[in-house]
Write an enzyme that holds these catalytic residues in place. Structure first.
Site, mmCIF file in Angstrom:
data_model
loop_
_atom_site.group_PDB
_atom_site.id
_atom_site.type_symbol
_atom_site.label_atom_id
_atom_site.label_comp_id
_atom_site.label_asym_id
_atom_site.label_seq_id
_atom_site.Cartn_x
_atom_site.Cartn_y
_atom_site.Cartn_z
ATOM 1 N N SER A 34 0.847 -1.189 0.000
ATOM 2 C CA SER A 34 0.000 0.000 0.000
ATOM 3 C C SER A 34 0.878 1.233 0.000
ATOM 4 O O SER A 34 1.984 1.224 0.542
ATOM 5 C CB SER A 34 -0.919 -0.005 1.231
ATOM 6 O OG SER A 34 -1.855 1.045 1.155
ATOM 7 N N ASP A 35 0.386 2.277 -0.622
ATOM 8 C CA ASP A 35 1.085 3.558 -0.589
ATOM 9 C C ASP A 35 0.050 4.662 -0.730
ATOM 10 O O ASP A 35 -1.031 4.444 -1.284
ATOM 11 C CB ASP A 35 2.124 3.668 -1.706
ATOM 12 C CG ASP A 35 3.127 4.766 -1.405
ATOM 13 O OD1 ASP A 35 4.080 4.495 -0.652
ATOM 14 O OD2 ASP A 35 2.940 5.897 -1.888
ATOM 15 N N GLN A 36 0.399 5.824 -0.231
ATOM 16 C CA GLN A 36 -0.547 6.933 -0.252
ATOM 17 C C GLN A 36 0.142 8.202 -0.718
ATOM 18 O O GLN A 36 1.273 8.487 -0.327
ATOM 19 C CB GLN A 36 -1.110 7.148 1.152
ATOM 20 C CG GLN A 36 -2.193 8.199 1.227
ATOM 21 C CD GLN A 36 -2.737 8.301 2.631
ATOM 22 O OE1 GLN A 36 -2.052 8.794 3.515
ATOM 23 N NE2 GLN A 36 -3.949 7.833 2.834
#
Length: 198
Positions: free
Chosen positions: A71-73
């Site tokens: 996951s990355d934001q």
């Protein structure tokens, strides 16, 4: 699909670990070593999706029989979609970010990638969440940053803490998207991989 039980969170984020813990699953953490700098992406969605995929793929390549979650934001202002907002890292930068974003709407593009290479299972997607800051005074900004020190948080706030007091409104289908790991969507794909939830 056969019973798969080994789950790996490809992340070094303590916030993502805390979110995974909410699911009550047994899992391991392996921190992926990837270059997180933009590579020509002009929209936050593209960057967040690529980074989520690469984090999961680097670990999946080593553990093809495991379910790997990446996951990355990436945060960005709704009126400045090509200017990505990163982690402030210092108190001064955090205060400057909050001053710049006072009264503005920030969008958070959270990339999620779930991979199980042995079976060919791979889903990578983007979830969005928006926050509208109320107009903040310098004194409020200073008190907030001094109290919570959100130096590792894109946008310079923690919505799960005192940061909630900075907002006029929030919009999205899953608040954990804003925190960096969209659990509702993650659970949907884990169930497809025969992981029992609840």
């Amino acid at each position: 699909m056969s019973n798969i039980s080994d789950i790996i969170l490809a992340s070094s984020s303590q916030t993502r670990k805390a979110l995974m813990d909410r699911l009550g699953l047994t899992y391991r953490i392996i921190s992926p070593d990837i270059d997180e700098s933009p590579q020509g992406e002009t929209h936050a969605d593209d960057l967040a999706q690529r980074l989520a995929f690469e984090k999961a793929r680097v670990v999946s390549a080593q553990y093809p029989n495991s379910i790997v979650i990446g996951s990355d934001q990436v945060a960005w202002r709704i009126d400045l979609p090509k200017q990505f907002i990163g982690k402030p890292l210092t108190i001064e930068n955090a205060m400057a970010q909050l001053k710049q974003n006072s009264g503005q709407t920030l969008c958070f593009s959270t990339g999620l990638s779930i991979q199980h290479l042995a079976s060919g299972f791979e889903h990578t997607l983007i979830e969005h969440y928006q926050v509208k800051f109320r107009v903040l005074t310098d004194a409020e900004i200073e008190r907030y940053v001094t109290t919570e020190q959100p130096l590792q948080c894109a946008g310079s706030f923690r919505c799960e803490g005192l940061g909630i007091s900075l907002f006029e409104s929030m919009q999205g289908s899953d608040q954990t998207t804003l925190m960096g790991l969209p659990l509702i969507t993650l659970c949907k794909y884990l169930r497809q991989l025969n992981i029992q939830l609840p």
